[in-house]
Structure formats: C-alpha cells, structure tokens
Design a protein around this motif. Structure first.
Motif, PDB file in Angstrom:
ATOM      1  N   VAL A   1      55.985 -64.443  34.480  1.00 18.48           N
ATOM      2  CA  VAL A   1      55.200 -63.591  35.374  1.00 18.48           C
ATOM      3  C   VAL A   1      54.459 -64.447  36.400  1.00 18.48           C
ATOM      4  O   VAL A   1      54.454 -64.138  37.606  1.00 18.48           O
ATOM      5  CB  VAL A   1      54.199 -62.730  34.565  1.00 18.48           C
TER       6      VAL A   1
ATOM      7  N   THR B   1      56.761 -65.753  39.019  1.00 20.54           N
ATOM      8  CA  THR B   1      57.010 -64.719  40.014  1.00 20.54           C
ATOM      9  C   THR B   1      55.881 -64.673  41.040  1.00 20.54           C
ATOM     10  O   THR B   1      56.126 -64.629  42.247  1.00 20.54           O
ATOM     11  CB  THR B   1      57.140 -63.344  39.330  1.00 20.54           C
TER      12      THR B   1
ATOM     13  N   ARG C   1      58.088 -66.942  43.511  1.00 25.23           N
ATOM     14  CA  ARG C   1      59.031 -66.002  44.104  1.00 25.23           C
ATOM     15  C   ARG C   1      58.396 -65.103  45.159  1.00 25.23           C
ATOM     16  O   ARG C   1      58.978 -64.879  46.223  1.00 25.23           O
ATOM     17  CB  ARG C   1      59.674 -65.165  43.003  1.00 25.23           C
ATOM     18  N   LEU C   2      57.218 -64.576  44.881  1.00 27.35           N
ATOM     19  CA  LEU C   2      56.578 -63.713  45.876  1.00 27.35           C
ATOM     20  C   LEU C   2      56.183 -64.468  47.144  1.00 27.35           C
ATOM     21  O   LEU C   2      56.447 -63.970  48.256  1.00 27.35           O
ATOM     22  CB  LEU C   2      55.362 -63.000  45.259  1.00 27.35           C
TER      23      LEU C   2
ATOM     24  N   ALA D   1      59.186 -64.935  49.240  1.00 28.66           N
ATOM     25  CA  ALA D   1      59.630 -63.723  49.913  1.00 28.66           C
ATOM     26  C   ALA D   1      58.727 -63.366  51.091  1.00 28.66           C
ATOM     27  O   ALA D   1      59.210 -62.986  52.159  1.00 28.66           O
ATOM     28  CB  ALA D   1      59.670 -62.565  48.918  1.00 28.66           C
ATOM     29  N   LEU D   2      57.415 -63.479  50.920  1.00 30.53           N
ATOM     30  CA  LEU D   2      56.491 -62.951  51.921  1.00 30.53           C
ATOM     31  C   LEU D   2      55.990 -63.997  52.906  1.00 30.53           C
ATOM     32  O   LEU D   2      55.690 -63.659  54.062  1.00 30.53           O
ATOM     33  CB  LEU D   2      55.292 -62.294  51.217  1.00 30.53           C
TER      34      LEU D   2
ATOM     35  N   ARG E   1      50.878 -64.654  59.594  1.00 30.77           N
ATOM     36  CA  ARG E   1      49.921 -63.607  59.948  1.00 30.77           C
ATOM     37  C   ARG E   1      49.061 -63.248  58.741  1.00 30.77           C
ATOM     38  O   ARG E   1      49.517 -63.348  57.589  1.00 30.77           O
ATOM     39  CB  ARG E   1      50.666 -62.357  60.425  1.00 30.77           C
TER      40      ARG E   1
ATOM     41  N   LEU F   1      48.257 -60.385  57.830  1.00 24.71           N
ATOM     42  CA  LEU F   1      48.851 -59.243  57.133  1.00 24.71           C
ATOM     43  C   LEU F   1      49.731 -59.702  55.978  1.00 24.71           C
ATOM     44  O   LEU F   1      49.653 -59.151  54.871  1.00 24.71           O
ATOM     45  CB  LEU F   1      49.690 -58.403  58.113  1.00 24.71           C
TER      46      LEU F   1
ATOM     47  N   ARG G   1      47.668 -60.775  53.076  1.00 29.23           N
ATOM     48  CA  ARG G   1      47.074 -59.647  52.353  1.00 29.23           C
ATOM     49  C   ARG G   1      48.129 -58.914  51.532  1.00 29.23           C
ATOM     50  O   ARG G   1      47.887 -58.504  50.394  1.00 29.23           O
ATOM     51  CB  ARG G   1      46.389 -58.703  53.346  1.00 29.23           C
ATOM     52  N   GLN G   2      49.322 -58.769  52.122  1.00 36.22           N
ATOM     53  CA  GLN G   2      50.416 -58.149  51.351  1.00 36.22           C
ATOM     54  C   GLN G   2      50.723 -58.967  50.102  1.00 36.22           C
ATOM     55  O   GLN G   2      50.938 -58.420  49.014  1.00 36.22           O
ATOM     56  CB  GLN G   2      51.671 -58.050  52.224  1.00 36.22           C
TER      57      GLN G   2
ATOM     58  N   ALA H   1      48.081 -58.451  47.476  1.00 34.86           N
ATOM     59  CA  ALA H   1      48.240 -57.132  46.853  1.00 34.86           C
ATOM     60  C   ALA H   1      49.414 -57.119  45.886  1.00 34.86           C
ATOM     61  O   ALA H   1      49.320 -56.586  44.773  1.00 34.86           O
ATOM     62  CB  ALA H   1      48.437 -56.078  47.946  1.00 34.86           C
ATOM     63  N   ALA H   2      50.525 -57.732  46.306  1.00 30.89           N
ATOM     64  CA  ALA H   2      51.709 -57.758  45.447  1.00 30.89           C
ATOM     65  C   ALA H   2      51.450 -58.562  44.177  1.00 30.89           C
ATOM     66  O   ALA H   2      51.857 -58.164  43.083  1.00 30.89           O
ATOM     67  CB  ALA H   2      52.895 -58.342  46.218  1.00 30.89           C
TER      68      ALA H   2
ATOM     69  N   ALA I   1      49.445 -56.533  41.863  1.00 30.50           N
ATOM     70  CA  ALA I   1      50.253 -55.468  41.253  1.00 30.50           C
ATOM     71  C   ALA I   1      51.153 -56.018  40.152  1.00 30.50           C
ATOM     72  O   ALA I   1      51.301 -55.406  39.092  1.00 30.50           O
ATOM     73  CB  ALA I   1      51.078 -54.781  42.328  1.00 30.50           C
ATOM     74  N   VAL I   2      51.754 -57.176  40.402  1.00 38.03           N
ATOM     75  CA  VAL I   2      52.644 -57.764  39.392  1.00 38.03           C
ATOM     76  C   VAL I   2      51.849 -58.178  38.155  1.00 38.03           C
ATOM     77  O   VAL I   2      52.294 -57.968  37.016  1.00 38.03           O
ATOM     78  CB  VAL I   2      53.409 -58.968  39.977  1.00 38.03           C
TER      79      VAL I   2
ATOM     80  N   THR J   1      51.249 -55.225  35.979  1.00 45.55           N
ATOM     81  CA  THR J   1      52.389 -54.455  35.465  1.00 45.55           C
ATOM     82  C   THR J   1      52.531 -54.643  33.952  1.00 45.55           C
ATOM     83  O   THR J   1      52.631 -55.765  33.483  1.00 45.55           O
ATOM     84  CB  THR J   1      53.686 -54.915  36.159  1.00 45.55           C
TER      85      THR J   1
END
Lengths: 199, 199
Positions: free
Chosen positions: A158, A161, A165-166, A169-170, A181, A183, A186-187, A190-191, A194-195, A198
DNA sequence: ACGGTTGTGGAGCGTGTGCTCCAATACGGG
DNA sequence: CCCGTATTGGAGCACACGCTCCACAACCGT
C-alpha cells in the motif's frame, strides 16, 4: 603522476543524462555521447568500463539525490509518529525534487527500475545500486510500520502504491512537461489519502 | 487465383503480441517473429510491409477491444447523466478487460503510446491509428462534459488522469502479474473519487 | 630531464537489426 | 492443362551498436 582528465566524470554523466532525458534509454549510445561531449570512445570506456554501468551511474547520482530528499521529508513526521503525514510528504518528494533540481527529477522520470537494474552492470557500481535499493526499501518499510493497519507485505505494498506508483502517475507527466502545477500535487495528496483509507 | 497463406495475419499478430508481452517493444524483431512462427522474412514483409506497421497493428487490435469495452462500460451511465459513475466505470475498464481477455490487457500494459504513435508507420494502418486515437479522445471529452465543474481543457485533463493515468498506476502492475486483486480496484475507485473532488 | 602512470584517440571487429530483392512455389480460373 | 497471381523462402546489403585494442600524449615526483 598521471595525465589529467579532459572531462570530469560528472560532465560525462551530465551529457548522458541529457541524452536519456531527450530520447530515453535507447538514446544513450557511446557514439552519441562522444558526439555530444567530444570525448573519444576510449575515454568513455576507460572511465566507466561499460555502457550499462554508465547508465547505472547516471541513474545512481540522481537516485541518491531523491533518497536524501525523501529521508529529509519524512524523518520529522516519522519520529513524531505522524505516519500519515510522513506518507503524504514522501509522495510529494518528486515534486519537491523538481522544484530544486528539475534535471534530476526529469532523469528519474525517464528510466524504469528495469532499465537500470539489469545484471549487466559491473561490480563497482552494482553494489552501490543494491545498497541504494535496499535503503529505499527500508524507508518504505518504516513508513509501512508507521501507518500500520494491515500487516506485513500488504502494508508495504500500500505504501509503495502511495509513494511510488501514484506519484509516477500524477507527477511524472508534469515533471516531463517542465512544471508541476499545484493542482497535480493536491490531486496526489487526495489520492494518497483515499488509498490509505481503503479497507 | 493465388497461393493461399500458410499463416493468417492474426496468427502473426498473436506471435508478435507474445514477443512484446515477454520482452517489451525491443523484443519484437523480424527474426524473432520468424523463429517463433516459422514464417519467413519475406512473408512478414509481404503481409505488413513494415515493422512499425506490424507493431501498430498488434496494438490496434487490442486497443479496439479496449475501446469497445470502454464504450459499453460508459454508455448507460452517460445517457443517465451519471457522470461520476461513468468515470468510475471507465477507470475500471482495464480490470474488466483483464478478466475477459488477459492477453489483450497485457499487451496494452506493455506498450506506451509513444511506442506505437511514431511517424514511421505506413499509411493503411496509420489512418486507423489516428481514427482510434480520436475516438478515444471523444469518449474522454464526453466524460469531461458529464462531470463538468472545471471548464474546457482542464476537465479533460482531470478525466484523463482518472481514466488513463490512475489505472496505469494501480491496475497495470496487477495485470502484468496476472491477476487484478479487488483491493487494487477499490483503491482505484477511491483515488478516482478523490481526484474528481479535488478543487 | 626523465620515467612511470593515467587518460586519450581512433581504427576496427563481431553481431544484430530492418529491409530489399528475386527465384521458387502453390493455387484457381480459362 | 497451363498460366496469372499471390505468397513464400532466403540470401544478402547497409547500418548502428557495444566493445577491444593499442599507440600516443600529458602530467608529476624524483
């Protein structure tokens, strides 16, 4: 005592890095490096012995920068027992690296672990590689312990990730584009949250 | 009227796909394909004309499968005005594809858009490639319209993150490993939700 | 000034690649 | 039966690659 170098190792690594950033792993050839630096075939092989070792050295220099920043980002929260904050800081590390050294961040986005961790890399560099890989594993395990809710490997997975990994990706597309950026950061936060939540 | 083929185009594509899945883009060479299928050099070039076109055809076949499944996953929610559900379903599409055809999903994880969208691919295939790329863009724009809170390009970028980048990060490693755990799918759904809610 | 040591330049070898070219082949319609 | 046509097989070309090899150049301690 001996003939001095015309080009330092770091100059060659800089050129190798530029080639990799521009054209990926395949862009790094001895001939391209010679053309870019003026160094001869013989010099390159005298200095690095091997193309795979040269590539590994190029990656290693930047990976060490990343690892140092990762530790610095994480240590305080880890000591304070703030596991969640530590993971968030760890995930954001590539963005911070890009701020303070875009070239370093770019190189790390241009190579996969598989590009570097081949068995073709010779011994002086290979052990450095293993050492750094293990240090990174220790950081991940420390983070996993700090956010423990699931046990053992699962927690490390976890955290991997969230921290590897995140961000790949971002953040990596932004780093390649030259600017991260807020944004995207912040994304990412947030991700990651959330992970971590989970079940 | 003419000599019949010893091997159908699909048989060659299957072999090409296996090579790419096993060893990446670099694993696909005319000689490797000949060795695996028994087809001669001449046959391969007669059938596809070009290595890049062969690679593009390999990708195209699977990308069409993905796009069909994507549309099917998304259409109902889109018509019902359930934008958020549609994006979640779109993000989960690679997992569904892996369930019903693991080889298809694997091929798509083995190639980047840059591996396929080179300018070296010849004309019969190249236009198919552009067409499919555009269709995918339309789906993304439709999703962006359905979850609009930010305007224009930004919304498309957010949706692309949800439907392309996050699945690549969370699902592709699982697909390569051969099985998509439900934990990964739940993490993906959570991450997509978090990204959609990021102001 | 000289000799030992270290770095440099470049020719060239072996290999793997994409691709071209063309003779040989197998089918079906006349 | 045989001829046009689509397919096959494979030799071979040009090129780029990693790497080896070795004569040569530049420096420093003596």
């Amino acid at each position: 005592m001996a003939r001095p170098r015309l080009r330092t190792a770091d100059e060659l690594l800089d050129a190798a890095e530029a080639l990799v950033v521009d054209s990926g792993r395949g862009g790094l050839t001895v001939r391209a490096l010679s053309a870019r630096t003026g160094a001869s075939n013989g010099s390159v092989y005298h200095a690095f012995g091997d193309l795979e070792s040269l590539l590994a050295s190029t990656w290693l220099r930047r990976a060490r920068q990343y690892l140092a920043l990762l530790r610095q980002s994480v240590d305080a929260d880890l000591l304070a027992g703030e596991g969640r904050r530590a993971v968030l800081a760890a995930a954001d590390t590539p963005a911070r690296l890009a701020e303070q050294d875009l070239r370093a961040a770019r190189l790390l986005t241009a190579l996969t672990r598989d590009d570097v961790l081949t068995d073709g890399v010779a011994e002086p560099v290979a052990s450095d590689l293993r050492a750094l890989d293990q240090e990174l594993g220790e950081v991940l395990r420390a983070l996993a312990r700090a956010v423990r809710d699931r046990a053992g490997r699962a927690a490390v997975d976890v955290v991997t990730t969230c921290v590897v990994r995140l961000p790949a990706a971002l953040l990596f597309p932004e780093i390649r584009a030259g600017r991260v950026r807020s944004l995207a950061r912040r994304q990412l936060a947030a991700a990651v949250g959330a992970v971590l939540d989970t079940p």
